[in-house]
Motif scaffolding. Structure first.
Motif, PDB file in Angstrom:
ATOM      1  N   LEU A 172       0.810  -1.221   0.000  1.00  0.00           N
ATOM      2  CA  LEU A 172       0.000   0.000   0.000  1.00  0.00           C
ATOM      3  C   LEU A 172       0.843   1.270   0.000  1.00  0.00           C
ATOM      4  CD1 LEU A 172      -2.922  -0.971   2.421  1.00  0.00           C
ATOM      5  CD2 LEU A 172      -2.888  -0.991  -0.087  1.00  0.00           C
ATOM      6  N   GLU A 173       1.971   1.260   0.679  1.00  0.00           N
ATOM      7  CA  GLU A 173       2.842   2.446   0.684  1.00  0.00           C
ATOM      8  C   GLU A 173       3.380   2.716  -0.722  1.00  0.00           C
ATOM      9  OE1 GLU A 173       3.098   4.553   3.121  1.00  0.00           O
ATOM     10  OE2 GLU A 173       2.041   3.325   4.586  1.00  0.00           O
ATOM     11  N   GLN A 174       3.772   1.660  -1.413  1.00  0.00           N
ATOM     12  CA  GLN A 174       4.231   1.807  -2.800  1.00  0.00           C
ATOM     13  C   GLN A 174       3.095   2.311  -3.689  1.00  0.00           C
ATOM     14  OE1 GLN A 174       7.134   1.832  -4.274  1.00  0.00           O
ATOM     15  NE2 GLN A 174       6.239   2.091  -6.292  1.00  0.00           N
ATOM     16  N   GLU A 175       1.880   1.820  -3.454  1.00  0.00           N
ATOM     17  CA  GLU A 175       0.718   2.278  -4.223  1.00  0.00           C
ATOM     18  C   GLU A 175       0.472   3.763  -3.994  1.00  0.00           C
ATOM     19  OE1 GLU A 175      -2.720   2.429  -6.662  1.00  0.00           O
ATOM     20  OE2 GLU A 175      -0.829   1.354  -6.685  1.00  0.00           O
ATOM     21  N   CYS A 176       0.668   4.236  -2.785  1.00  0.00           N
ATOM     22  CA  CYS A 176       0.522   5.664  -2.492  1.00  0.00           C
ATOM     23  C   CYS A 176       1.519   6.481  -3.307  1.00  0.00           C
ATOM     24  CB  CYS A 176       0.739   5.936  -1.013  1.00  0.00           C
ATOM     25  SG  CYS A 176      -0.545   5.273   0.051  1.00  0.00           S
ATOM     26  N   ARG A 177       2.767   6.039  -3.339  1.00  0.00           N
ATOM     27  CA  ARG A 177       3.790   6.751  -4.106  1.00  0.00           C
ATOM     28  C   ARG A 177       3.470   6.726  -5.599  1.00  0.00           C
ATOM     29  NH1 ARG A 177       6.761   4.197  -0.094  1.00  0.00           N
ATOM     30  NH2 ARG A 177       7.340   2.442  -1.426  1.00  0.00           N
ATOM     31  N   GLN A 223     -16.541  -7.560   6.748  1.00  0.00           N
ATOM     32  CA  GLN A 223     -15.861  -7.673   5.456  1.00  0.00           C
ATOM     33  C   GLN A 223     -15.333  -6.334   4.932  1.00  0.00           C
ATOM     34  OE1 GLN A 223     -19.027  -9.723   3.301  1.00  0.00           O
ATOM     35  NE2 GLN A 223     -17.746 -11.558   3.280  1.00  0.00           N
ATOM     36  N   VAL A 224     -15.694  -5.235   5.584  1.00  0.00           N
ATOM     37  CA  VAL A 224     -15.230  -3.918   5.153  1.00  0.00           C
ATOM     38  C   VAL A 224     -13.762  -3.763   5.522  1.00  0.00           C
ATOM     39  CG1 VAL A 224     -15.544  -1.421   5.380  1.00  0.00           C
ATOM     40  CG2 VAL A 224     -17.534  -2.942   5.499  1.00  0.00           C
ATOM     41  N   PRO A 225     -12.929  -3.347   4.573  1.00  0.00           N
ATOM     42  CA  PRO A 225     -11.524  -3.094   4.923  1.00  0.00           C
ATOM     43  C   PRO A 225     -11.435  -2.020   6.010  1.00  0.00           C
ATOM     44  CG  PRO A 225     -11.847  -3.040   2.544  1.00  0.00           C
ATOM     45  CD  PRO A 225     -13.209  -3.096   3.167  1.00  0.00           C
ATOM     46  N   THR A 226     -10.436  -2.118   6.856  1.00  0.00           N
ATOM     47  CA  THR A 226     -10.248  -1.126   7.917  1.00  0.00           C
ATOM     48  C   THR A 226      -9.203  -0.088   7.534  1.00  0.00           C
ATOM     49  OG1 THR A 226      -8.633  -2.556   8.999  1.00  0.00           O
ATOM     50  CG2 THR A 226     -10.935  -2.728   9.736  1.00  0.00           C
ATOM     51  N   LYS A 227      -8.530  -0.318   6.419  1.00  0.00           N
ATOM     52  CA  LYS A 227      -7.548   0.630   5.894  1.00  0.00           C
ATOM     53  C   LYS A 227      -7.881   0.912   4.435  1.00  0.00           C
ATOM     54  CE  LYS A 227      -3.670  -0.447   8.885  1.00  0.00           C
ATOM     55  NZ  LYS A 227      -3.716   0.767   9.649  1.00  0.00           N
ATOM     56  N   ALA A 228      -7.457   2.088   3.968  1.00  0.00           N
ATOM     57  CA  ALA A 228      -7.684   2.462   2.575  1.00  0.00           C
ATOM     58  C   ALA A 228      -6.529   3.318   2.085  1.00  0.00           C
ATOM     59  CB  ALA A 228      -9.000   3.233   2.444  1.00  0.00           C
ATOM     60  N   VAL A 229      -6.370   3.355   0.786  1.00  0.00           N
ATOM     61  CA  VAL A 229      -5.440   4.287   0.152  1.00  0.00           C
ATOM     62  C   VAL A 229      -6.285   5.474  -0.279  1.00  0.00           C
ATOM     63  CG1 VAL A 229      -3.914   4.680  -1.813  1.00  0.00           C
ATOM     64  CG2 VAL A 229      -3.903   2.461  -0.650  1.00  0.00           C
TER      65      VAL A 229
END
Length: 176
Positions: free
Chosen positions: A28-33, A92-98
């Motif tokens: 996810l950190e790479q996806e943010c970049r 089932q809902v993610p607790t984190k998001a980008v």
């Protein structure tokens, strides 16, 4: 997920044609970049946003600052609950998001904000009539020169009850 299910698929827009951060990316950190670099290379002409029950835009939840760039965020319990219907259950809902950062949102040439529902009446009041604060992230949009907010009657309930003159003044400005 929401954009794919509620907008892209119904409109026949292939996912690869949409500029959306991938919340299901392995890193996810790479996806943010990656996403932030994309946004800087291709600034948005029009940023379309909804405002959540916490006043979040994108998934920029209330914080003590306005995050500049795309980042990973932990979703507020209210946001998880509001999204349960799209995932079948709360578990089932993610607790984190980008999410795209506030700075990235503010670089858009124009912004369209959509707000609906009586359950958002209090946060709509805080968005329109309260101080600009990262505790209600959407308030930063009041500093953008080209924002159009489309807010239904139900979401305006608290403003209409507490600040009816506020709405009259804005209605007069729109007529000009």
């Amino acid at each position: 997920y929401y954009l794919e299910q509620r907008f892209l698929e119904p409109c026949g827009i292939p996912g690869e044609r949409a500029a959306v951060p991938r919340g299901d990316a392995e890193d996810l950190e790479q996806e943010c970049r990656r996403y932030e670099a994309f946004c800087r290379k291709h600034p948005a002409d029009l940023q379309i946003l909804g405002m959540g029950h916490t006043g979040h835009i994108g998934f920029n939840e209330p914080e003590d600052h306005f995050p500049e760039e795309s980042h990973v965020v932990s979703l507020a319990p209210e946001t998880v609950a509001a999204n349960a219907e799209y995932f079948g259950s709360r578990e089932q809902v993610p607790t984190k998001a980008v999410t795209v950062g506030i700075g990235t949102i503010m670089r858009a040439k124009k912004i369209l904000l959509l707000v609906s529902g009586r359950s958002k009446a209090e946060i709509t009041y805080r968005f329109l009539c309260g101080k600009i604060t990262p505790q209600v992230p959407a308030t930063i949009l009041r500093l953008h020169p080209h924002v159009t907010a489309v807010i239904d009657e139900d979401a305006l309930f608290a403003v209409r009850e507490r600040e009816p003159e506020w709405l009259r003044l804005r209605a007069d400005i729109r007529k000009e």
